[in-house]
Design a protein around this motif. Sequence first.
Motif, PDB file in Angstrom:
ATOM      1  N   TYR A 129      -8.904  -5.423  -1.380  1.00 27.44           N
ATOM      2  CA  TYR A 129      -8.480  -4.635  -2.540  1.00 27.44           C
ATOM      3  C   TYR A 129      -9.550  -3.606  -2.920  1.00 27.44           C
ATOM      4  CZ  TYR A 129      -4.183  -7.116  -3.709  1.00 27.44           C
ATOM      5  OH  TYR A 129      -2.911  -7.622  -3.693  1.00 27.44           O
ATOM      6  N   ASP A 130     -10.810  -3.973  -2.801  1.00 22.77           N
ATOM      7  CA  ASP A 130     -11.899  -3.049  -3.108  1.00 22.77           C
ATOM      8  C   ASP A 130     -11.856  -1.834  -2.185  1.00 22.77           C
ATOM      9  OD1 ASP A 130     -14.349  -2.325  -4.508  1.00 22.77           O
ATOM     10  OD2 ASP A 130     -15.370  -2.791  -2.618  1.00 22.77           O
ATOM     11  N   GLN A 131     -11.625  -2.065  -0.896  1.00 21.20           N
ATOM     12  CA  GLN A 131     -11.550  -0.954   0.065  1.00 21.20           C
ATOM     13  C   GLN A 131     -10.304  -0.101  -0.155  1.00 21.20           C
ATOM     14  OE1 GLN A 131     -14.005   0.059   2.157  1.00 21.20           O
ATOM     15  NE2 GLN A 131     -15.114  -1.488   0.991  1.00 21.20           N
ATOM     16  N   LEU A 132      -9.183  -0.724  -0.510  1.00 18.18           N
ATOM     17  CA  LEU A 132      -7.974   0.050  -0.819  1.00 18.18           C
ATOM     18  C   LEU A 132      -8.219   0.950  -2.023  1.00 18.18           C
ATOM     19  CD1 LEU A 132      -5.207  -2.668  -0.330  1.00 18.18           C
ATOM     20  CD2 LEU A 132      -5.705  -0.735   1.182  1.00 18.18           C
ATOM     21  N   HIS A 133      -8.943   0.441  -3.011  1.00 20.59           N
ATOM     22  CA  HIS A 133      -9.265   1.210  -4.210  1.00 20.59           C
ATOM     23  C   HIS A 133     -10.111   2.442  -3.870  1.00 20.59           C
ATOM     24  CE1 HIS A 133     -10.193   2.033  -8.392  1.00 20.59           C
ATOM     25  NE2 HIS A 133     -11.467   2.073  -8.064  1.00 20.59           N
ATOM     26  N   LYS A 134     -11.001   2.312  -2.903  1.00 22.11           N
ATOM     27  CA  LYS A 134     -11.914   3.398  -2.530  1.00 22.11           C
ATOM     28  C   LYS A 134     -11.284   4.429  -1.599  1.00 22.11           C
ATOM     29  CE  LYS A 134     -16.042   0.529  -2.933  1.00 22.11           C
ATOM     30  NZ  LYS A 134     -17.115  -0.145  -2.187  1.00 22.11           N
ATOM     31  N   ASP A 135     -10.177   4.101  -0.953  1.00 18.43           N
ATOM     32  CA  ASP A 135      -9.579   4.993   0.029  1.00 18.43           C
ATOM     33  C   ASP A 135      -8.824   6.130  -0.665  1.00 18.43           C
ATOM     34  OD1 ASP A 135      -7.600   6.092   1.958  1.00 18.43           O
ATOM     35  OD2 ASP A 135      -8.452   4.549   3.263  1.00 18.43           O
ATOM     36  N   PRO A 136      -9.194   7.381  -0.398  1.00 16.16           N
ATOM     37  CA  PRO A 136      -8.568   8.522  -1.089  1.00 16.16           C
ATOM     38  C   PRO A 136      -7.099   8.731  -0.719  1.00 16.16           C
ATOM     39  CG  PRO A 136     -10.078   9.305   0.595  1.00 16.16           C
ATOM     40  CD  PRO A 136     -10.245   7.816   0.526  1.00 16.16           C
ATOM     41  N   ARG A 137      -6.659   8.235   0.425  1.00 15.07           N
ATOM     42  CA  ARG A 137      -5.253   8.427   0.838  1.00 15.07           C
ATOM     43  C   ARG A 137      -4.324   7.391   0.214  1.00 15.07           C
ATOM     44  NH1 ARG A 137      -4.490   9.702   6.990  1.00 15.07           N
ATOM     45  NH2 ARG A 137      -2.452  10.160   6.135  1.00 15.07           N
ATOM     46  N   VAL A 147       0.859  -1.180   0.000  1.00 13.57           N
ATOM     47  CA  VAL A 147       0.000   0.000   0.000  1.00 13.57           C
ATOM     48  C   VAL A 147       0.899   1.234   0.000  1.00 13.57           C
ATOM     49  CG1 VAL A 147      -1.859   1.195   1.190  1.00 13.57           C
ATOM     50  CG2 VAL A 147      -1.686  -1.300   1.360  1.00 13.57           C
ATOM     51  N   MET A 148       0.677   2.135  -0.988  1.00 10.12           N
ATOM     52  CA  MET A 148       1.515   3.325  -1.097  1.00 10.12           C
ATOM     53  C   MET A 148       0.684   4.588  -0.962  1.00 10.12           C
ATOM     54  SD  MET A 148       3.578   1.634  -4.140  1.00 10.12           S
ATOM     55  CE  MET A 148       2.977  -0.012  -3.900  1.00 10.12           C
ATOM     56  N   GLY A 149       1.287   5.577  -0.311  1.00  8.69           N
ATOM     57  CA  GLY A 149       0.614   6.860  -0.136  1.00  8.69           C
ATOM     58  C   GLY A 149       1.622   7.948   0.154  1.00  8.69           C
ATOM     59  N   LYS A 150       1.113   9.165   0.326  1.00 12.87           N
ATOM     60  CA  LYS A 150       1.996  10.300   0.642  1.00 12.87           C
ATOM     61  C   LYS A 150       2.565  10.122   2.037  1.00 12.87           C
ATOM     62  CE  LYS A 150       0.324  13.713  -2.452  1.00 12.87           C
ATOM     63  NZ  LYS A 150       0.932  14.893  -2.923  1.00 12.87           N
ATOM     64  N   LYS A 151       3.839  10.455   2.157  1.00  9.35           N
ATOM     65  CA  LYS A 151       4.516  10.369   3.446  1.00  9.35           C
ATOM     66  C   LYS A 151       3.859  11.356   4.398  1.00  9.35           C
ATOM     67  CE  LYS A 151       8.214   9.445   6.061  1.00  9.35           C
ATOM     68  NZ  LYS A 151       8.362   8.203   6.744  1.00  9.35           N
ATOM     69  N   ILE A 176      -2.597   5.841  -2.767  1.00  7.69           N
ATOM     70  CA  ILE A 176      -2.275   6.245  -4.132  1.00  7.69           C
ATOM     71  C   ILE A 176      -2.118   5.029  -5.036  1.00  7.69           C
ATOM     72  CG2 ILE A 176      -0.493   7.328  -5.560  1.00  7.69           C
ATOM     73  CD1 ILE A 176      -0.026   9.257  -3.222  1.00  7.69           C
ATOM     74  N   TYR A 177      -1.536   3.971  -4.503  1.00 10.62           N
ATOM     75  CA  TYR A 177      -1.269   2.766  -5.306  1.00 10.62           C
ATOM     76  C   TYR A 177      -1.261   1.569  -4.381  1.00 10.62           C
ATOM     77  CZ  TYR A 177       0.968  -0.001  -8.985  1.00 10.62           C
ATOM     78  OH  TYR A 177       1.232  -0.943  -9.932  1.00 10.62           O
ATOM     79  N   TYR A 178      -1.651   0.429  -4.902  1.00  9.73           N
ATOM     80  CA  TYR A 178      -1.626  -0.801  -4.103  1.00  9.73           C
ATOM     81  C   TYR A 178      -1.368  -1.993  -5.008  1.00  9.73           C
ATOM     82  CZ  TYR A 178      -6.390  -0.827  -5.886  1.00  9.73           C
ATOM     83  OH  TYR A 178      -7.477  -0.774  -6.706  1.00  9.73           O
ATOM     84  N   LEU A 179      -0.774  -3.011  -4.432  1.00 13.17           N
ATOM     85  CA  LEU A 179      -0.489  -4.268  -5.137  1.00 13.17           C
ATOM     86  C   LEU A 179      -0.993  -5.416  -4.297  1.00 13.17           C
ATOM     87  CD1 LEU A 179       3.203  -3.700  -6.201  1.00 13.17           C
ATOM     88  CD2 LEU A 179       1.232  -3.666  -7.678  1.00 13.17           C
TER      89      LEU A 179
END
Length: 101
Positions: free
Chosen positions: A88-96, A30-34, A98-101
């Motif tokens: 994965y569906d919830q990760l896709h919906k989360d605005p914070r 799971v990737m996002g802004k620091k 940015i990218y997930y694998l």
Amino acid sequence: MKKDGPGDTPSEDAEKKPLIEYPSVYTFKVMGKKGSDFAEHVRDLFRKLMGAEISPDSIHEQPSSKGNYVSLSVSVYLLSEEQRRGIYDQLHKDPRVIYYL
């Protein structure tokens, strides 16, 4: 006796075999802004999705080379493919996120 060739299709049993055997430990990236709380945000998200506390040892943090982003590896014990897809569906919906694998 027939040899298998490039045009032959695999047997029915081979086609039905799942790629992941459940239950299993699965690692999400799971990737996002620091930010000071991104790791805690992701931990809370997984806590809600899994219905249990996520051990700090199950989350590994890797900052980007310039320090603007952070990648988290989150290892959890999954019981089914439906559970994996739901996460994965919830990760896709989360605005914070940015990218997930």
